[in-house]
Scaffold this motif. Structure first.
Motif, PDB file in Angstrom:
ATOM      1  N   ASP A   1      -3.833  -0.801  10.789  1.00 36.94           N
ATOM      2  CA  ASP A   1      -4.079   0.526  11.667  1.00 36.94           C
ATOM      3  C   ASP A   1      -2.681   1.381  11.651  1.00 36.94           C
ATOM      4  O   ASP A   1      -2.720   2.463  11.467  1.00 36.94           O
ATOM      5  CB  ASP A   1      -4.650   0.228  12.943  1.00 36.94           C
ATOM      6  CG  ASP A   1      -6.153  -0.186  13.058  1.00 36.94           C
ATOM      7  OD1 ASP A   1      -6.746  -0.114  11.781  1.00 36.94           O
ATOM      8  OD2 ASP A   1      -6.523  -0.800  14.003  1.00 36.94           O
ATOM      9  N   LEU A   2      -1.592   0.553  11.940  1.00 34.40           N
ATOM     10  CA  LEU A   2      -0.457   1.359  11.884  1.00 34.40           C
ATOM     11  C   LEU A   2      -0.005   1.949  10.591  1.00 34.40           C
ATOM     12  O   LEU A   2       0.381   2.984  10.530  1.00 34.40           O
ATOM     13  CB  LEU A   2       0.660   0.398  12.455  1.00 34.40           C
ATOM     14  CG  LEU A   2       0.750   0.024  13.688  1.00 34.40           C
ATOM     15  CD1 LEU A   2       1.845  -0.961  14.166  1.00 34.40           C
ATOM     16  CD2 LEU A   2       1.033   1.290  14.806  1.00 34.40           C
ATOM     17  N   ALA A   3      -0.135   1.091   9.648  1.00 29.56           N
ATOM     18  CA  ALA A   3       0.050   1.503   8.200  1.00 29.56           C
ATOM     19  C   ALA A   3      -0.895   2.682   7.631  1.00 29.56           C
ATOM     20  O   ALA A   3      -0.540   3.682   7.080  1.00 29.56           O
ATOM     21  CB  ALA A   3       0.019   0.413   7.127  1.00 29.56           C
ATOM     22  N   ALA A   4      -2.187   2.647   8.123  1.00 23.89           N
ATOM     23  CA  ALA A   4      -2.936   3.663   7.733  1.00 23.89           C
ATOM     24  C   ALA A   4      -2.689   4.944   8.477  1.00 23.89           C
ATOM     25  O   ALA A   4      -2.944   6.126   7.690  1.00 23.89           O
ATOM     26  CB  ALA A   4      -4.414   3.215   8.065  1.00 23.89           C
ATOM     27  N   GLU A   5      -2.365   4.905   9.674  1.00 24.38           N
ATOM     28  CA  GLU A   5      -2.062   6.002  10.493  1.00 24.38           C
ATOM     29  C   GLU A   5      -1.004   6.920   9.730  1.00 24.38           C
ATOM     30  O   GLU A   5      -0.878   7.991   9.924  1.00 24.38           O
ATOM     31  CB  GLU A   5      -1.867   5.717  11.916  1.00 24.38           C
ATOM     32  CG  GLU A   5      -1.432   6.892  12.768  1.00 24.38           C
ATOM     33  CD  GLU A   5      -0.960   6.473  14.355  1.00 24.38           C
ATOM     34  OE1 GLU A   5      -0.586   7.134  14.877  1.00 24.38           O
ATOM     35  OE2 GLU A   5      -1.351   5.313  14.710  1.00 24.38           O
ATOM     36  N   ARG A   6      -0.017   6.086   9.239  1.00 27.49           N
ATOM     37  CA  ARG A   6       1.099   6.768   8.638  1.00 27.49           C
ATOM     38  C   ARG A   6       1.052   7.203   7.189  1.00 27.49           C
ATOM     39  O   ARG A   6       1.878   7.907   6.808  1.00 27.49           O
ATOM     40  CB  ARG A   6       2.276   5.755   8.579  1.00 27.49           C
ATOM     41  CG  ARG A   6       2.766   5.501  10.225  1.00 27.49           C
ATOM     42  CD  ARG A   6       3.967   4.461  10.141  1.00 27.49           C
ATOM     43  NE  ARG A   6       4.810   4.592  11.517  1.00 27.49           N
ATOM     44  CZ  ARG A   6       4.202   3.747  12.542  1.00 27.49           C
ATOM     45  NH1 ARG A   6       3.104   3.199  12.796  1.00 27.49           N
ATOM     46  NH2 ARG A   6       4.755   3.925  13.753  1.00 27.49           N
ATOM     47  N   HIS A   7      -0.168   6.767   6.710  1.00 25.62           N
ATOM     48  CA  HIS A   7      -0.195   7.208   5.375  1.00 25.62           C
ATOM     49  C   HIS A   7      -1.779   7.590   4.842  1.00 25.62           C
ATOM     50  O   HIS A   7      -2.264   7.484   3.886  1.00 25.62           O
ATOM     51  CB  HIS A   7      -0.166   5.769   4.411  1.00 25.62           C
ATOM     52  CG  HIS A   7       1.367   5.137   4.444  1.00 25.62           C
ATOM     53  ND1 HIS A   7       2.436   6.017   3.522  1.00 25.62           N
ATOM     54  CD2 HIS A   7       2.002   4.535   5.296  1.00 25.62           C
ATOM     55  CE1 HIS A   7       3.540   5.445   3.840  1.00 25.62           C
ATOM     56  NE2 HIS A   7       3.295   4.488   4.832  1.00 25.62           N
ATOM     57  N   GLY A   8      -2.234   8.255   5.901  1.00 26.81           N
ATOM     58  CA  GLY A   8      -3.640   9.289   5.489  1.00 26.81           C
ATOM     59  C   GLY A   8      -4.717   8.464   5.605  1.00 26.81           C
ATOM     60  O   GLY A   8      -5.903   8.745   4.921  1.00 26.81           O
ATOM     61  N   GLY A   9      -4.735   7.072   6.386  1.00 30.28           N
ATOM     62  CA  GLY A   9      -6.087   6.535   6.562  1.00 30.28           C
ATOM     63  C   GLY A   9      -6.285   5.434   5.748  1.00 30.28           C
ATOM     64  O   GLY A   9      -5.626   5.165   4.786  1.00 30.28           O
ATOM     65  N   ARG A  10      -7.370   4.694   6.286  1.00 33.50           N
ATOM     66  CA  ARG A  10      -7.496   3.563   5.483  1.00 33.50           C
ATOM     67  C   ARG A  10      -7.749   3.366   4.089  1.00 33.50           C
ATOM     68  O   ARG A  10      -7.574   2.537   3.133  1.00 33.50           O
ATOM     69  CB  ARG A  10      -8.784   2.488   6.354  1.00 33.50           C
ATOM     70  CG  ARG A  10      -8.423   1.974   7.666  1.00 33.50           C
ATOM     71  CD  ARG A  10      -8.695   0.814   7.382  1.00 33.50           C
ATOM     72  NE  ARG A  10      -8.195  -0.083   8.984  1.00 33.50           N
ATOM     73  CZ  ARG A  10      -8.538  -1.260   9.174  1.00 33.50           C
ATOM     74  NH1 ARG A  10      -9.086  -2.170   8.228  1.00 33.50           N
ATOM     75  NH2 ARG A  10      -7.881  -1.935  10.299  1.00 33.50           N
ATOM     76  N   ASP A  11      -8.598   4.596   3.679  1.00 34.63           N
ATOM     77  CA  ASP A  11      -8.943   4.836   2.364  1.00 34.63           C
ATOM     78  C   ASP A  11      -7.800   5.019   1.313  1.00 34.63           C
ATOM     79  O   ASP A  11      -7.459   4.597   0.169  1.00 34.63           O
ATOM     80  CB  ASP A  11     -10.101   5.962   1.976  1.00 34.63           C
ATOM     81  CG  ASP A  11     -11.474   5.445   2.501  1.00 34.63           C
ATOM     82  OD1 ASP A  11     -11.711   4.384   2.991  1.00 34.63           O
ATOM     83  OD2 ASP A  11     -12.125   6.297   2.846  1.00 34.63           O
ATOM     84  N   ALA A  12      -6.625   5.711   1.841  1.00 29.84           N
ATOM     85  CA  ALA A  12      -5.602   6.070   1.251  1.00 29.84           C
ATOM     86  C   ALA A  12      -4.729   4.812   1.161  1.00 29.84           C
ATOM     87  O   ALA A  12      -4.197   4.708   0.013  1.00 29.84           O
ATOM     88  CB  ALA A  12      -4.758   7.370   1.915  1.00 29.84           C
ATOM     89  N   LEU A  13      -4.621   4.057   2.127  1.00 31.11           N
ATOM     90  CA  LEU A  13      -3.776   3.074   1.963  1.00 31.11           C
ATOM     91  C   LEU A  13      -4.425   1.875   1.118  1.00 31.11           C
ATOM     92  O   LEU A  13      -3.777   1.283   0.234  1.00 31.11           O
ATOM     93  CB  LEU A  13      -3.842   2.390   3.597  1.00 31.11           C
ATOM     94  CG  LEU A  13      -3.188   0.761   3.743  1.00 31.11           C
ATOM     95  CD1 LEU A  13      -1.687   1.361   3.427  1.00 31.11           C
ATOM     96  CD2 LEU A  13      -3.437   0.357   5.054  1.00 31.11           C
ATOM     97  N   GLU A  14      -5.700   1.778   1.126  1.00 25.52           N
ATOM     98  CA  GLU A  14      -6.251   0.819   0.164  1.00 25.52           C
ATOM     99  C   GLU A  14      -5.927   1.208  -1.273  1.00 25.52           C
ATOM    100  O   GLU A  14      -5.532   0.301  -2.268  1.00 25.52           O
ATOM    101  CB  GLU A  14      -8.126   0.710   0.319  1.00 25.52           C
ATOM    102  CG  GLU A  14      -8.650   0.020  -0.729  1.00 25.52           C
ATOM    103  CD  GLU A  14      -8.183  -1.391  -0.576  1.00 25.52           C
ATOM    104  OE1 GLU A  14      -8.333  -2.107  -1.616  1.00 25.52           O
ATOM    105  OE2 GLU A  14      -7.820  -1.900   0.437  1.00 25.52           O
TER     106      GLU A  14
END
Length: 224
Positions: free
Chosen positions: A9-22
């Motif tokens: 969740d921390l990483a997704a918040e910093r990088h545009g959400g879970r889809d972007a992180l994936e």
């Protein structure tokens, strides 16, 4: 140490959400063990050499010279590299088309011998690397450092990731995240610290189902 879903969740918040992180994690998704095992040993030696020469040097320069490296080292045939003569090594030290670092040139010969010995025992060096369990990745790093040439530390980590083996790399942001999660109190400096990292990642893998590469990159991206 929080659950890994919270770190995601921390990483997704910093990088545009879970889809972007994936999507970002998919760029370095490891290979399946059976696919790693199929890699020809000349490509394993090439990957080792690329990482050894890139250590402490500009990767762009190595990339620009890479075709010359392939030619100079006979497409990295392990047996041919293992038995390079001293005369051939002297010739390579004068070859302006590669990086003329004596210790690193010698490492190609030594790693050729290392891979040849692994292949004699396991049929193919890649199969040996593929079958090493990910929950003892630190043990594999130790094996490479002890038996290979110039494959210790981050060089070995980058090499393993480059052939598709799940791998964490102790880059500064990864270390910052591990300190934040109280896995470490400082930058890792010895076997005890790496044992702590392995234990934490094994626990997080059980929670999340993620591989070492994905967890390492997520940790790095969770740092603000």
């Amino acid at each position: 140490m929080r659950r890994f879903d919270e770190i995601i969740d921390l990483a997704a918040e910093r990088h545009g959400g879970r889809d972007a992180l994936e999507r970002m994690l998919a760029e370095t998704r490891p290979l399946a063990p059976q696919d790693i095992a199929k890699i020809p040993d000349d490509r394993i030696l090439a990957a080792m050499t690329r990482r050894v020469f890139s250590a402490g040097f500009s990767s762009k320069i190595i990339d620009a010279k890479w075709q010359s490296f392939e030619s100079a080292f006979e497409q990295f045939d392990p047996a041919r590299c293992a038995w390079m003569t001293e005369e051939r090594i002297d010739e390579l030290l004068k070859d302006k088309d590669i990086v003329r670092n004596g210790a690193k040139i010698k490492s190609v010969q030594e790693n050729g011998r290392f891979l040849t010995e692994l292949a004699e025992k396991h049929g193919r060096a890649a199969r040996f690397l593929a079958e090493w369990p990910d929950d003892d990745y630190v043990g594999l790093l130790g094996f490479l450092k002890k038996n290979g040439s110039r494959l210790g530390g981050e060089t070995g980590m980058h090499f393993l990731r480059s052939i598709g083996k799940p791998a964490f790399i102790t880059m500064p942001d990864v270390v910052k995240a591990l300190i934040r999660e109280q896995v470490l109190s400082k930058s890792p400096a010895g076997k005890g610290d790496f044992t702590k990292i392995q234990a934490a990642l094994n626990q997080w893998s059980n929670q999340s189902g993620l591989d070492l590469t994905s967890m390492s990159r997520t940790l790095a991206m969770s740092v603000g």
